[in-house]
Design a protein around this motif. Structure first.
Motif, PDB file in Angstrom:
ATOM      1  N   SER A  96     -34.498   1.407  37.533  1.00 45.76           N
ATOM      2  CA  SER A  96     -34.977   1.994  36.286  1.00 45.76           C
ATOM      3  C   SER A  96     -33.871   1.865  35.249  1.00 45.76           C
ATOM      4  O   SER A  96     -32.813   2.479  35.388  1.00 45.76           O
ATOM      5  N   GLY A  97     -34.090   1.064  34.226  1.00 43.55           N
ATOM      6  CA  GLY A  97     -33.037   0.827  33.244  1.00 43.55           C
ATOM      7  C   GLY A  97     -31.823   0.209  33.909  1.00 43.55           C
ATOM      8  O   GLY A  97     -31.916  -0.820  34.588  1.00 43.55           O
ATOM      9  N   TYR A  98     -30.661   0.841  33.742  1.00 40.70           N
ATOM     10  CA  TYR A  98     -29.442   0.375  34.403  1.00 40.70           C
ATOM     11  C   TYR A  98     -29.363   0.837  35.856  1.00 40.70           C
ATOM     12  O   TYR A  98     -28.394   0.521  36.558  1.00 40.70           O
ATOM     13  N   GLY A  99     -30.324   1.619  36.298  1.00 37.36           N
ATOM     14  CA  GLY A  99     -30.399   1.983  37.716  1.00 37.36           C
ATOM     15  C   GLY A  99     -29.626   3.223  38.109  1.00 37.36           C
ATOM     16  O   GLY A  99     -29.496   3.501  39.304  1.00 37.36           O
ATOM     17  N   PHE A 100     -29.101   3.973  37.133  1.00 33.38           N
ATOM     18  CA  PHE A 100     -28.353   5.181  37.476  1.00 33.38           C
ATOM     19  C   PHE A 100     -28.354   6.146  36.303  1.00 33.38           C
ATOM     20  O   PHE A 100     -28.661   5.783  35.162  1.00 33.38           O
ATOM     21  N   GLU A 101     -28.026   7.394  36.611  1.00 26.60           N
ATOM     22  CA  GLU A 101     -27.590   8.370  35.619  1.00 26.60           C
ATOM     23  C   GLU A 101     -26.232   8.873  36.092  1.00 26.60           C
ATOM     24  O   GLU A 101     -25.939   8.881  37.292  1.00 26.60           O
ATOM     25  N   MET A 102     -25.394   9.256  35.145  1.00 24.83           N
ATOM     26  CA  MET A 102     -24.028   9.638  35.470  1.00 24.83           C
ATOM     27  C   MET A 102     -23.894  11.161  35.540  1.00 24.83           C
ATOM     28  O   MET A 102     -24.522  11.885  34.761  1.00 24.83           O
ATOM     29  N   THR A 103     -23.090  11.640  36.495  1.00 25.21           N
ATOM     30  CA  THR A 103     -22.797  13.060  36.610  1.00 25.21           C
ATOM     31  C   THR A 103     -21.285  13.277  36.564  1.00 25.21           C
ATOM     32  O   THR A 103     -20.505  12.358  36.834  1.00 25.21           O
ATOM     33  N   PHE A 104     -20.907  14.503  36.233  1.00 29.21           N
ATOM     34  CA  PHE A 104     -19.477  14.829  36.098  1.00 29.21           C
ATOM     35  C   PHE A 104     -19.322  16.318  36.356  1.00 29.21           C
ATOM     36  O   PHE A 104     -20.090  17.132  35.838  1.00 29.21           O
ATOM     37  N   ARG A 105     -18.341  16.674  37.182  1.00 28.98           N
ATOM     38  CA  ARG A 105     -18.071  18.075  37.493  1.00 28.98           C
ATOM     39  C   ARG A 105     -16.711  18.472  36.919  1.00 28.98           C
ATOM     40  O   ARG A 105     -15.712  17.805  37.178  1.00 28.98           O
ATOM     41  N   LEU A 106     -16.682  19.588  36.175  1.00 27.82           N
ATOM     42  CA  LEU A 106     -15.465  20.063  35.525  1.00 27.82           C
ATOM     43  C   LEU A 106     -15.219  21.510  35.912  1.00 27.82           C
ATOM     44  O   LEU A 106     -16.106  22.361  35.774  1.00 27.82           O
ATOM     45  N   ALA A 107     -14.023  21.784  36.421  1.00 28.37           N
ATOM     46  CA  ALA A 107     -13.678  23.147  36.836  1.00 28.37           C
ATOM     47  C   ALA A 107     -13.929  24.128  35.694  1.00 28.37           C
ATOM     48  O   ALA A 107     -13.628  23.847  34.534  1.00 28.37           O
ATOM     49  N   VAL A 136     -22.404  -2.791  34.418  1.00 28.81           N
ATOM     50  CA  VAL A 136     -23.038  -1.622  35.021  1.00 28.81           C
ATOM     51  C   VAL A 136     -22.133  -1.042  36.103  1.00 28.81           C
ATOM     52  O   VAL A 136     -21.607  -1.777  36.942  1.00 28.81           O
ATOM     53  N   PHE A 137     -21.952   0.270  36.091  1.00 29.39           N
ATOM     54  CA  PHE A 137     -21.158   0.929  37.113  1.00 29.39           C
ATOM     55  C   PHE A 137     -21.962   1.078  38.398  1.00 29.39           C
ATOM     56  O   PHE A 137     -23.194   1.172  38.380  1.00 29.39           O
ATOM     57  N   ALA A 138     -21.243   1.112  39.518  1.00 28.38           N
ATOM     58  CA  ALA A 138     -21.856   1.259  40.827  1.00 28.38           C
ATOM     59  C   ALA A 138     -20.874   1.973  41.747  1.00 28.38           C
ATOM     60  O   ALA A 138     -19.673   2.049  41.443  1.00 28.38           O
ATOM     61  N   PRO A 139     -21.356   2.518  42.869  1.00 25.99           N
ATOM     62  CA  PRO A 139     -20.435   3.158  43.817  1.00 25.99           C
ATOM     63  C   PRO A 139     -19.323   2.203  44.227  1.00 25.99           C
ATOM     64  O   PRO A 139     -19.565   1.025  44.484  1.00 25.99           O
ATOM     65  N   GLY A 140     -18.103   2.722  44.238  1.00 29.87           N
ATOM     66  CA  GLY A 140     -16.953   1.907  44.607  1.00 29.87           C
ATOM     67  C   GLY A 140     -16.217   1.318  43.428  1.00 29.87           C
ATOM     68  O   GLY A 140     -15.109   0.806  43.593  1.00 29.87           O
ATOM     69  N   HIS A 141     -16.798   1.371  42.236  1.00 32.51           N
ATOM     70  CA  HIS A 141     -16.103   0.864  41.054  1.00 32.51           C
ATOM     71  C   HIS A 141     -15.029   1.852  40.604  1.00 32.51           C
ATOM     72  O   HIS A 141     -15.097   3.048  40.892  1.00 32.51           O
ATOM     73  N   TRP A 142     -14.040   1.332  39.890  1.00 31.69           N
ATOM     74  CA  TRP A 142     -13.022   2.181  39.271  1.00 31.69           C
ATOM     75  C   TRP A 142     -12.698   1.622  37.902  1.00 31.69           C
ATOM     76  O   TRP A 142     -12.984   0.467  37.600  1.00 31.69           O
ATOM     77  N   MET A 143     -12.094   2.455  37.073  1.00 31.69           N
ATOM     78  CA  MET A 143     -11.820   2.065  35.690  1.00 31.69           C
ATOM     79  C   MET A 143     -10.694   2.933  35.163  1.00 31.69           C
ATOM     80  O   MET A 143     -10.542   4.087  35.574  1.00 31.69           O
ATOM     81  N   THR A 144      -9.904   2.395  34.255  1.00 31.24           N
ATOM     82  CA  THR A 144      -8.869   3.184  33.606  1.00 31.24           C
ATOM     83  C   THR A 144      -9.390   3.718  32.282  1.00 31.24           C
ATOM     84  O   THR A 144     -10.173   3.063  31.603  1.00 31.24           O
ATOM     85  N   HIS A 172     -37.044   7.841  43.114  1.00 33.53           N
ATOM     86  CA  HIS A 172     -37.956   6.806  42.622  1.00 33.53           C
ATOM     87  C   HIS A 172     -38.741   7.390  41.460  1.00 33.53           C
ATOM     88  O   HIS A 172     -39.305   8.474  41.571  1.00 33.53           O
ATOM     89  N   THR A 173     -38.738   6.692  40.331  1.00 34.10           N
ATOM     90  CA  THR A 173     -39.497   7.124  39.163  1.00 34.10           C
ATOM     91  C   THR A 173     -40.622   6.130  38.915  1.00 34.10           C
ATOM     92  O   THR A 173     -40.606   5.021  39.470  1.00 34.10           O
ATOM     93  N   PRO A 174     -41.592   6.482  38.079  1.00 35.76           N
ATOM     94  CA  PRO A 174     -42.652   5.511  37.754  1.00 35.76           C
ATOM     95  C   PRO A 174     -42.125   4.238  37.103  1.00 35.76           C
ATOM     96  O   PRO A 174     -42.838   3.233  37.043  1.00 35.76           O
ATOM     97  N   TYR A 175     -40.866   4.282  36.630  1.00 35.29           N
ATOM     98  CA  TYR A 175     -40.299   3.119  35.943  1.00 35.29           C
ATOM     99  C   TYR A 175     -39.229   2.406  36.770  1.00 35.29           C
ATOM    100  O   TYR A 175     -38.554   1.510  36.257  1.00 35.29           O
ATOM    101  N   GLY A 176     -39.067   2.810  38.030  1.00 42.74           N
ATOM    102  CA  GLY A 176     -38.080   2.179  38.888  1.00 42.74           C
ATOM    103  C   GLY A 176     -37.201   3.202  39.577  1.00 42.74           C
ATOM    104  O   GLY A 176     -37.373   4.414  39.432  1.00 42.74           O
ATOM    105  N   ASP A 177     -36.241   2.703  40.363  1.00 42.78           N
ATOM    106  CA  ASP A 177     -35.358   3.562  41.136  1.00 42.78           C
ATOM    107  C   ASP A 177     -34.065   3.831  40.374  1.00 42.78           C
ATOM    108  O   ASP A 177     -33.580   2.978  39.636  1.00 42.78           O
ATOM    109  N   LEU A 178     -33.518   5.032  40.616  1.00 44.28           N
ATOM    110  CA  LEU A 178     -32.207   5.333  40.043  1.00 44.28           C
ATOM    111  C   LEU A 178     -31.418   6.188  41.019  1.00 44.28           C
ATOM    112  O   LEU A 178     -31.984   6.901  41.850  1.00 44.28           O
ATOM    113  N   MET A 179     -30.103   6.086  40.920  1.00 48.45           N
ATOM    114  CA  MET A 179     -29.209   6.925  41.697  1.00 48.45           C
ATOM    115  C   MET A 179     -28.381   7.755  40.728  1.00 48.45           C
ATOM    116  O   MET A 179     -28.285   7.436  39.537  1.00 48.45           O
ATOM    117  N   PHE A 180     -27.800   8.829  41.245  1.00 51.57           N
ATOM    118  CA  PHE A 180     -26.915   9.666  40.452  1.00 51.57           C
ATOM    119  C   PHE A 180     -25.483   9.323  40.832  1.00 51.57           C
ATOM    120  O   PHE A 180     -25.084   9.468  41.991  1.00 51.57           O
TER     121      PHE A 180
END
Length: 375
Positions: A96-107, A136-144, A172-180
């Motif tokens: 679905s789109g780029y295939g993901f949505e991004m999450t972030f946890r902040l204390a 596109v970002f995916a599990p295992g990627h890193w960036m500065t 799974h969405t009606p428009y494709g799959d995505l991961m968080f």
């Protein structure tokens, strides 16, 4: 982004308004957070209509799991409205789109009532990078981040790794799959250790000290903790590294003529490059994987060789050089070449001179703040 408003999935009315992708994200979040009403930050003008922010919105939840924290989740990397594909007959495993949505946890401080705003801008900047470049970002990627993840903050967190969110499963969405996909903030020392192995393995080793990989701007670097170091050492030795390219501030090749003798090839590199090669070569070459050092318009590709065919030079151009190394030559290189100014010749690599220049360390504005010299 637009000002804060209370987010209510019912107000979207996904089935009536055709935003079934948005509704699928809401449903996944409700399974974890129940009826909690998150703070939601939306855009006044959507990006597809000429707005400045690629993401249509970001919701922020309060969580106590793993310690008090704010949980940010994006809306917009995936197809929210079904307008990115003319067909609703979605093929299996179509993203679905780029295939993901991004999450972030902040204390979160115990008395903190409103979520900090800076992660909203940070996540929008990540989206601008993806929308602009198509990378596109995916599990295992890193960036500065090229500086503190919170601009101007006194923090060691200047790098990022990406892992599947530990609480939200793919949907799974009606428009494709995505991961968080969770963005995890790292120190530069931790990223060096991550590169020796892989993001998921290294972060698993750090998780006892960073539950749910919650970002805490004040935390110290974890790379020297004995159990973390032991886990990464063992993983790198067992699995090798998935990092195939390193970047260095100084790299170049010249030919040095000698009277009545064959010319020497001089490989110039920075002291930081020496440090990184010493860490990364044992995690690549013994596992049959090449390692590329790139920078200053040149590339040096180091490839594994058999016991009797090392030290071979293969010129692709004046700025592209491939060098094969046997295990013995690799070990000799690690022992002889130092990360400080000087010229070094390595036994078994005849005709090569390694000329090392001190690497300058700069801040995110390009100002020199120090230099790296191997002790």
């Amino acid at each position: 982004m637009n000002s804060r408003n209370t987010h209510d999935s019912a107000s979207q009315n996904p089935e009536e308004e055709g935003c079934l992708g948005w509704g699928a994200i809401d449903a996944a979040l409700q399974a974890v957070y129940g009826d909690q009403q998150p703070a939601h930050y939306g855009t006044a003008i959507k990006f597809r209509l000429g707005g400045a922010d690629p993401l249509d919105g970001i919701s922020v939840y309060r969580s106590e799991q793993g310690g008090p924290h704010w949980y940010y989740v994006t809306y917009g990397f995936s197809d929210l409205y079904g307008d990115l594909d003319d067909s609703y007959d979605i093929a299996p495993e179509k993203p679905s789109g780029y295939g993901f949505e991004m999450t972030f946890r902040l204390a979160r401080d115990v008395d903190e009532q409103e979520p900090p705003v800076w992660p909203l801008n940070f996540l929008q900047n990540m989206a601008r990078y993806v929308f602009r470049t198509g990378n596109v970002f995916a599990p295992g990627h890193w960036m500065t981040a090229n500086g503190p993840i919170k601009a101007g903050a006194d923090t060691l967190l200047t790098e990022m790794g990406f892992v599947p969110d530990p609480e939200l499963a793919p949907v799974h969405t009606p428009y494709g799959d995505l991961m968080f996909l969770q963005l995890v903030a790292l120190t530069s020392d931790e990223l060096r250790e991550v590169r020796r192995w892989n993001v998921q393995g290294a972060l698993q080793a750090m998780q006892p000290y960073m539950p749910l990989w919650i970002t805490n701007l004040a935390r110290p670097s974890l790379h020297e903790l004995p159990d973390v170091q032991a886990a990464i050492d063992a993983g790198a030795a067992r699995d090798g590294s998935k990092t195939g390219v390193l970047y260095n501030d100084v790299l170049g090749f010249t030919q040095r003529k000698r009277l009545l003798r064959s010319p020497q090839t001089v490989i110039k590199l920075g002291s930081l490059g020496v440090r990184d090669l010493k860490a990364m070569l044992p995690a690549r070459l013994p596992h049959g994987r090449p390692l590329i050092l790139a920078g200053d318009g040149s590339t040096l590709e180091l490839v594994p060789a058999g016991d009797s065919e090392g030290g071979l030079l293969d010129w692709h151009s004046d700025h592209e050089l491939k060098l094969s190394l046997t295990p013995a030559q690799m070990q000799a290189w690690k022992q002889v070449v130092k990360g400080r100014d000087g010229e070094y010749t390595v036994p078994g690599l005849a005709g090569l001179v390694w000329q090392v220049k001190t690497s300058m360390i700069t801040d995110d504005h390009g100002k020199v703040t120090g230099a790296y010299v191997e002790q």
